[in-house]
Scaffold this motif. Structure first.
Motif, mmCIF file in Angstrom:
data_model
loop_
_atom_site.group_PDB
_atom_site.id
_atom_site.type_symbol
_atom_site.label_atom_id
_atom_site.label_comp_id
_atom_site.label_asym_id
_atom_site.label_seq_id
_atom_site.Cartn_x
_atom_site.Cartn_y
_atom_site.Cartn_z
ATOM 1 N N GLY A 103 18.559 -2.113 8.686
ATOM 2 C CA GLY A 103 18.893 -0.808 8.273
ATOM 3 C C GLY A 103 18.549 -0.511 6.845
ATOM 4 N N MET A 104 17.660 -0.267 6.273
ATOM 5 C CA MET A 104 17.318 -0.572 4.814
ATOM 6 C C MET A 104 16.234 0.978 5.115
ATOM 7 S SD MET A 104 15.365 -2.599 2.191
ATOM 8 C CE MET A 104 14.425 -1.722 0.873
ATOM 9 N N LYS A 105 16.330 2.517 4.474
ATOM 10 C CA LYS A 105 15.706 3.072 4.752
ATOM 11 C C LYS A 105 15.803 3.467 2.862
ATOM 12 C CE LYS A 105 14.677 7.702 6.927
ATOM 13 N NZ LYS A 105 13.894 8.222 7.815
ATOM 14 N N PHE A 106 14.066 3.944 2.294
ATOM 15 C CA PHE A 106 14.083 4.761 1.428
ATOM 16 C C PHE A 106 14.600 5.575 0.745
ATOM 17 C CE2 PHE A 106 10.704 0.601 1.858
ATOM 18 C CZ PHE A 106 11.161 0.200 0.397
ATOM 19 N N PRO A 107 14.926 6.768 0.462
ATOM 20 C CA PRO A 107 15.544 7.811 0.156
ATOM 21 C C PRO A 107 14.358 8.980 0.229
ATOM 22 C CG PRO A 107 15.706 7.392 -1.755
ATOM 23 C CD PRO A 107 15.164 5.999 -0.837
ATOM 24 N N ASN A 108 12.876 8.440 -0.093
ATOM 25 C CA ASN A 108 12.151 9.858 -0.190
ATOM 26 C C ASN A 108 10.738 9.329 0.886
ATOM 27 O OD1 ASN A 108 11.173 7.076 -1.203
ATOM 28 N ND2 ASN A 108 10.409 8.081 -3.235
ATOM 29 N N GLU A 109 11.358 8.536 1.900
ATOM 30 C CA GLU A 109 10.482 8.239 3.335
ATOM 31 C C GLU A 109 10.650 9.447 3.899
ATOM 32 O OE1 GLU A 109 9.989 3.925 5.399
ATOM 33 O OE2 GLU A 109 12.156 4.428 4.299
ATOM 34 N N LEU B 7 11.843 -2.394 -9.547
ATOM 35 C CA LEU B 7 11.921 -3.970 -8.326
ATOM 36 C C LEU B 7 13.530 -3.378 -8.093
ATOM 37 C CD1 LEU B 7 10.683 -6.928 -10.610
ATOM 38 C CD2 LEU B 7 9.797 -5.485 -8.880
ATOM 39 N N PHE B 8 14.671 -2.621 -8.561
ATOM 40 C CA PHE B 8 15.806 -2.833 -8.460
ATOM 41 C C PHE B 8 16.056 -0.812 -8.073
ATOM 42 C CE2 PHE B 8 15.493 -6.126 -11.003
ATOM 43 C CZ PHE B 8 16.219 -6.943 -10.144
ATOM 44 N N ARG B 9 15.269 -0.216 -7.861
ATOM 45 C CA ARG B 9 15.362 0.854 -7.172
ATOM 46 C C ARG B 9 14.659 1.593 -5.986
ATOM 47 N NH1 ARG B 9 13.644 4.865 -12.399
ATOM 48 N NH2 ARG B 9 13.598 6.535 -10.941
ATOM 49 N N ALA B 10 15.688 1.642 -5.472
ATOM 50 C CA ALA B 10 14.853 2.527 -4.247
ATOM 51 C C ALA B 10 14.775 2.743 -3.661
ATOM 52 C CB ALA B 10 15.928 2.926 -3.139
ATOM 53 N N ASP B 11 14.613 4.506 -4.743
ATOM 54 C CA ASP B 11 13.402 5.474 -5.081
ATOM 55 C C ASP B 11 12.243 5.473 -5.279
ATOM 56 O OD1 ASP B 11 14.560 4.946 -7.746
ATOM 57 O OD2 ASP B 11 13.952 6.715 -8.198
ATOM 58 N N LEU C 67 1.503 -1.151 -0.070
ATOM 59 C CA LEU C 67 -0.404 -0.376 0.310
ATOM 60 C C LEU C 67 1.151 1.012 0.161
ATOM 61 C CD1 LEU C 67 -2.855 1.205 0.362
ATOM 62 C CD2 LEU C 67 -2.579 1.144 2.422
ATOM 63 N N THR C 68 1.977 0.654 1.413
ATOM 64 C CA THR C 68 2.618 2.308 1.099
ATOM 65 C C THR C 68 4.095 1.918 1.356
ATOM 66 O OG1 THR C 68 2.212 3.031 3.280
ATOM 67 C CG2 THR C 68 1.499 4.041 1.692
ATOM 68 N N LEU C 69 5.097 3.150 1.293
ATOM 69 C CA LEU C 69 6.888 3.013 1.965
ATOM 70 C C LEU C 69 6.354 1.889 3.695
ATOM 71 C CD1 LEU C 69 8.749 5.311 -0.216
ATOM 72 C CD2 LEU C 69 7.982 2.788 -0.537
ATOM 73 N N ASN C 70 5.920 2.619 4.394
ATOM 74 C CA ASN C 70 5.762 2.286 6.048
ATOM 75 C C ASN C 70 4.333 2.984 6.440
ATOM 76 O OD1 ASN C 70 5.866 5.048 6.065
ATOM 77 N ND2 ASN C 70 7.534 5.201 5.611
ATOM 78 N N THR C 71 4.285 1.969 7.909
ATOM 79 C CA THR C 71 3.390 1.927 8.874
ATOM 80 C C THR C 71 2.438 3.670 8.585
ATOM 81 O OG1 THR C 71 3.746 0.389 10.210
ATOM 82 C CG2 THR C 71 2.643 1.752 10.371
ATOM 83 N N GLY D 18 21.098 -0.245 -2.045
ATOM 84 C CA GLY D 18 19.781 0.322 -1.001
ATOM 85 C C GLY D 18 18.643 -0.417 -1.206
ATOM 86 N N ILE D 19 18.609 -1.346 -1.778
ATOM 87 C CA ILE D 19 17.333 -2.611 -1.696
ATOM 88 C C ILE D 19 18.305 -4.042 -0.522
ATOM 89 C CG2 ILE D 19 16.537 -1.556 -3.251
ATOM 90 C CD1 ILE D 19 16.192 -3.800 -4.525
ATOM 91 N N ASP D 20 16.809 -4.398 -0.650
ATOM 92 C CA ASP D 20 16.956 -5.629 -0.435
ATOM 93 C C ASP D 20 17.295 -6.850 -1.549
ATOM 94 O OD1 ASP D 20 14.408 -5.047 0.095
ATOM 95 O OD2 ASP D 20 13.888 -7.061 0.854
ATOM 96 N N MET D 21 18.318 -7.433 -1.770
ATOM 97 C CA MET D 21 17.846 -8.040 -3.214
ATOM 98 C C MET D 21 17.600 -9.824 -2.623
ATOM 99 S SD MET D 21 18.779 -6.423 -5.936
ATOM 100 C CE MET D 21 19.740 -8.540 -7.165
ATOM 101 N N SER D 22 17.667 -10.518 -1.827
ATOM 102 C CA SER D 22 17.196 -11.300 -1.081
ATOM 103 C C SER D 22 16.783 -11.223 0.271
ATOM 104 C CB SER D 22 17.738 -12.969 -1.424
ATOM 105 O OG SER D 22 18.666 -12.407 -0.477
ATOM 106 N N ASN D 23 15.908 -12.310 1.738
ATOM 107 C CA ASN D 23 15.767 -11.658 2.295
ATOM 108 C C ASN D 23 14.984 -13.206 3.430
ATOM 109 O OD1 ASN D 23 12.527 -11.806 2.939
ATOM 110 N ND2 ASN D 23 12.941 -9.813 1.701
ATOM 111 N N SER D 24 15.390 -13.621 4.500
ATOM 112 C CA SER D 24 15.369 -14.016 5.130
ATOM 113 C C SER D 24 14.429 -13.868 6.796
ATOM 114 C CB SER D 24 16.286 -16.400 5.538
ATOM 115 O OG SER D 24 16.977 -16.281 4.272
#
Length: 326
Positions: A320-326, A165-169, A98-102, A205-211
């Motif tokens: 430690g992941m934060k989007f540049p436009n948050e 998909l690969f752009r933090a912005d 829905l959005t970038l964050n809560t 600047g993004i998560d390429m994979s996660n567990s």
């Protein structure tokens, strides 16, 4: 049968998929589409049969006759695009996440309530027949108490610096695009976890994979692997004290669910092929809610959307992941 005038903001791949379903829904009228250029909007309108097109979102929101708008723009744009539509009195179905964050999600939902408008995250998985059958089996006690969930969503996607998909912005990374599905599944069945353990492979600047592992005080737990770097089967297993359920490959949109007893004997198999492409079920849910005057869907309630956003915020905080436009 009442017909609803639909609009779409964004003309990318997901918008094409959604419009294909919309075109075949009898009580949907293809009213208006908006893109960032007149040319793209016109091409899209002509391809699907929308009666109006706009080369910018502001004119669309202020001038179109659309009653319900599907927002199909990149995640980083969802907040502003949804706000613009709500501000102009339009009901909204907004693509996930829905959005970038809560904080953004809570503001949008509160605004929709203030405006007395229907608002729903487009979590199509929850509206699909196989998913709903799985919940019926669980609610009927057929697998007992859930002890374990395993759900993955990892696709090998070659890196492309221009791909959203690969752009933090753009709100990129696999968490908000893919990981949201197993997280939503687990939250829907087990609720908010008591403990979250997660790790991610970060690049660009993004998560390429996660567990991600959720643990609950009653001993239940869930394990999820998501990403763009490796290909997995992307199925799901829900195991309980009396039996288990499997959701076939691409669990979030599978056409098959199988119920087993605890010894692994098949008890029931539910198969439902899509009438169109699978997006018709969330369209039908929107129409059903509008018909009866609901401002949120019982299948995709606001509280669940916010809870999942909180979980994803926690995962990103751990990385430690934060989007540049948050």
């Amino acid at each position: 049968m009442k017909k609803y005038k639909w609009g779409i903001i964004g003309t990318g791949k997901i918008a094409h998929t959604f419009a294909t379903a919309l075109k075949h829904c009898e009580n949907a009228e293809l009213c208006a589409v908006a893109s960032r250029t007149d040319e793209k909007a016109k091409d899209f309108a002509e391809e699907f049969g929308f009666s109006e097109y706009y080369g910018n979102y502001k004119d669309f929101a202020e001038k179109s006759d659309a009653e319900i708008v599907y927002i199909a723009t990149p995640m980083a744009s969802h907040f502003n695009d949804a706000w613009l539509c709500l501000e102009n009195g339009k009901n909204v179905l907004c693509e996930k996440s829905l959005t970038l964050n809560t904080a953004q999600a809570e503001k949008l939902i509160a605004f929709a309530k203030d405006k007395a408008l229907f608002f729903m995250e487009a979590m199509w998985m929850k509206c699909r027949p196989v998913y709903r059958k799985m919940k019926e089996w669980i609610a009927s006690g057929l697998i007992g108490e859930i002890e374990y969930i395993k759900a993955d969503f990892s696709n090998y996607i070659p890196y492309n610096e221009n791909d959203r998909l690969f752009r933090a912005d753009c709100g990129g990374g696999c968490l908000l695009d893919l990981g949201i599905y197993p997280i939503t599944l687990t939250h829907d069945l087990l609720g908010m976890p008591d403990d979250i353990t997660s790790s991610a492979h970060m690049m660009y600047g993004i998560d390429m994979s996660n567990s991600i592992i959720f643990r609950y005080k009653n001993g239940a737990f869930s394990s999820m692997d998501n990403g763009f770097e490796i290909q997995l089967r992307n199925n799901a297993v829900i195991s309980g004290t009396k039996g288990l359920i499997t959701l076939g490959n691409w669990f979030h949109c599978t056409d098959e669910g199988i119920l087993f007893d605890r010894s692994g004997n098949e008890i029931e198999r539910f198969v439902r092929k899509d009438d169109i492409n699978g997006y018709e079920y969330e369209i039908d849910e929107v129409h059903r809610c509008l018909d009866v005057g609901f401002r949120e869907s019982p299948l995709v309630p606001h509280s669940a959307t916010i809870a999942v956003m909180k979980i994803m915020d926690e995962c990103r905080a751990q990385w430690g992941m934060k989007f540049p436009n948050e």
